[in-house]
Motif scaffolding. Structure first.
Motif, mmCIF file in Angstrom:
data_model
loop_
_atom_site.group_PDB
_atom_site.id
_atom_site.type_symbol
_atom_site.label_atom_id
_atom_site.label_comp_id
_atom_site.label_asym_id
_atom_site.label_seq_id
_atom_site.Cartn_x
_atom_site.Cartn_y
_atom_site.Cartn_z
ATOM 1 N N LEU A 1 16.482 59.103 45.123
ATOM 2 C CA LEU A 1 15.375 58.165 45.339
ATOM 3 C C LEU A 1 14.930 57.530 44.026
ATOM 4 O O LEU A 1 14.592 56.343 43.984
ATOM 5 C CB LEU A 1 14.214 58.874 46.026
ATOM 6 C CG LEU A 1 14.495 59.313 47.460
ATOM 7 C CD1 LEU A 1 13.320 60.101 48.016
ATOM 8 C CD2 LEU A 1 14.812 58.118 48.336
ATOM 9 N N ALA A 2 14.940 58.307 42.955
ATOM 10 C CA ALA A 2 14.586 57.754 41.644
ATOM 11 C C ALA A 2 15.605 56.705 41.216
ATOM 12 O O ALA A 2 15.235 55.704 40.580
ATOM 13 C CB ALA A 2 14.513 58.876 40.620
ATOM 14 N N ALA A 3 16.858 56.917 41.570
ATOM 15 C CA ALA A 3 17.896 55.945 41.213
ATOM 16 C C ALA A 3 17.636 54.595 41.870
ATOM 17 O O ALA A 3 17.911 53.552 41.283
ATOM 18 C CB ALA A 3 19.272 56.472 41.617
ATOM 19 N N VAL B 1 24.555 49.435 40.415
ATOM 20 C CA VAL B 1 24.414 50.698 39.688
ATOM 21 C C VAL B 1 23.453 51.614 40.430
ATOM 22 O O VAL B 1 23.723 52.812 40.592
ATOM 23 C CB VAL B 1 23.929 50.442 38.245
ATOM 24 C CG1 VAL B 1 23.511 51.734 37.565
ATOM 25 C CG2 VAL B 1 25.024 49.758 37.442
ATOM 26 N N ARG B 2 22.341 51.068 40.899
ATOM 27 C CA ARG B 2 21.370 51.882 41.643
ATOM 28 C C ARG B 2 22.001 52.453 42.903
ATOM 29 O O ARG B 2 21.827 53.634 43.218
ATOM 30 C CB ARG B 2 20.138 51.057 42.003
ATOM 31 C CG ARG B 2 19.253 50.775 40.796
ATOM 32 C CD ARG B 2 18.056 49.974 41.181
ATOM 33 N NE ARG B 2 18.509 48.636 41.563
ATOM 34 C CZ ARG B 2 17.773 47.724 42.174
ATOM 35 N NH1 ARG B 2 16.546 47.987 42.521
ATOM 36 N NH2 ARG B 2 18.259 46.547 42.445
ATOM 37 N N ASN C 1 24.168 56.914 46.023
ATOM 38 C CA ASN C 1 25.243 57.484 46.840
ATOM 39 C C ASN C 1 25.828 58.742 46.211
ATOM 40 O O ASN C 1 26.145 59.710 46.915
ATOM 41 C CB ASN C 1 26.342 56.453 47.090
ATOM 42 C CG ASN C 1 25.911 55.401 48.079
ATOM 43 O OD1 ASN C 1 25.079 55.650 48.938
ATOM 44 N ND2 ASN C 1 26.468 54.210 47.947
ATOM 45 N N ASP C 2 25.969 58.747 44.894
ATOM 46 C CA ASP C 2 26.515 59.910 44.201
ATOM 47 C C ASP C 2 25.603 61.125 44.368
ATOM 48 O O ASP C 2 26.068 62.215 44.703
ATOM 49 C CB ASP C 2 26.705 59.578 42.721
ATOM 50 C CG ASP C 2 27.486 60.641 41.991
ATOM 51 O OD1 ASP C 2 28.489 61.125 42.543
ATOM 52 O OD2 ASP C 2 27.094 60.980 40.848
ATOM 53 N N HIS C 3 24.307 60.940 44.165
ATOM 54 C CA HIS C 3 23.369 62.057 44.309
ATOM 55 C C HIS C 3 23.246 62.513 45.759
ATOM 56 O O HIS C 3 23.157 63.718 46.028
ATOM 57 C CB HIS C 3 21.991 61.682 43.759
ATOM 58 C CG HIS C 3 21.939 61.702 42.260
ATOM 59 N ND1 HIS C 3 22.131 62.840 41.516
ATOM 60 C CD2 HIS C 3 21.722 60.713 41.363
ATOM 61 C CE1 HIS C 3 22.028 62.553 40.241
ATOM 62 N NE2 HIS C 3 21.784 61.258 40.119
ATOM 63 N N MET C 4 23.267 61.590 46.703
ATOM 64 C CA MET C 4 23.166 61.991 48.106
ATOM 65 C C MET C 4 24.421 62.737 48.554
ATOM 66 O O MET C 4 24.333 63.678 49.347
ATOM 67 C CB MET C 4 22.921 60.771 48.998
ATOM 68 C CG MET C 4 21.514 60.222 48.878
ATOM 69 S SD MET C 4 20.222 61.437 49.196
ATOM 70 C CE MET C 4 20.466 61.753 50.924
ATOM 71 N N ALA C 5 25.577 62.356 48.040
ATOM 72 C CA ALA C 5 26.805 63.082 48.374
ATOM 73 C C ALA C 5 26.730 64.519 47.865
ATOM 74 O O ALA C 5 27.125 65.465 48.562
ATOM 75 C CB ALA C 5 28.015 62.365 47.778
#
Length: 52
Positions: free
Chosen positions: A20-22, A31-32, A37-41
């Motif tokens: 969410l911060a991203a 980039v956001r 997507n990377d953090h949610m994965a």
């Protein structure tokens, strides 16, 4: 190797917060979205490990 489920849930929650911060970061949209997507994965993988 099994890990502590509460620790995995805490890490998953931390990755959701970072996702969410991203979205709110001062970066380009692509980039956001990539960081989100990377953090949610990672969060989904940790939650799956808790359920396994």
């Amino acid at each position: 190797m099994k890990h502590d489920p509460s620790a995995l849930r805490q890490r998953a929650a931390a990755h959701r917060a970072m996702a969410l911060a991203a979205l709110r970061a001062d970066s380009s949209r692509s980039v956001r979205l990539h960081r989100y997507n990377d953090h949610m994965a990672k969060a989904r993988a940790l939650e799956a490990e808790v359920l396994a």
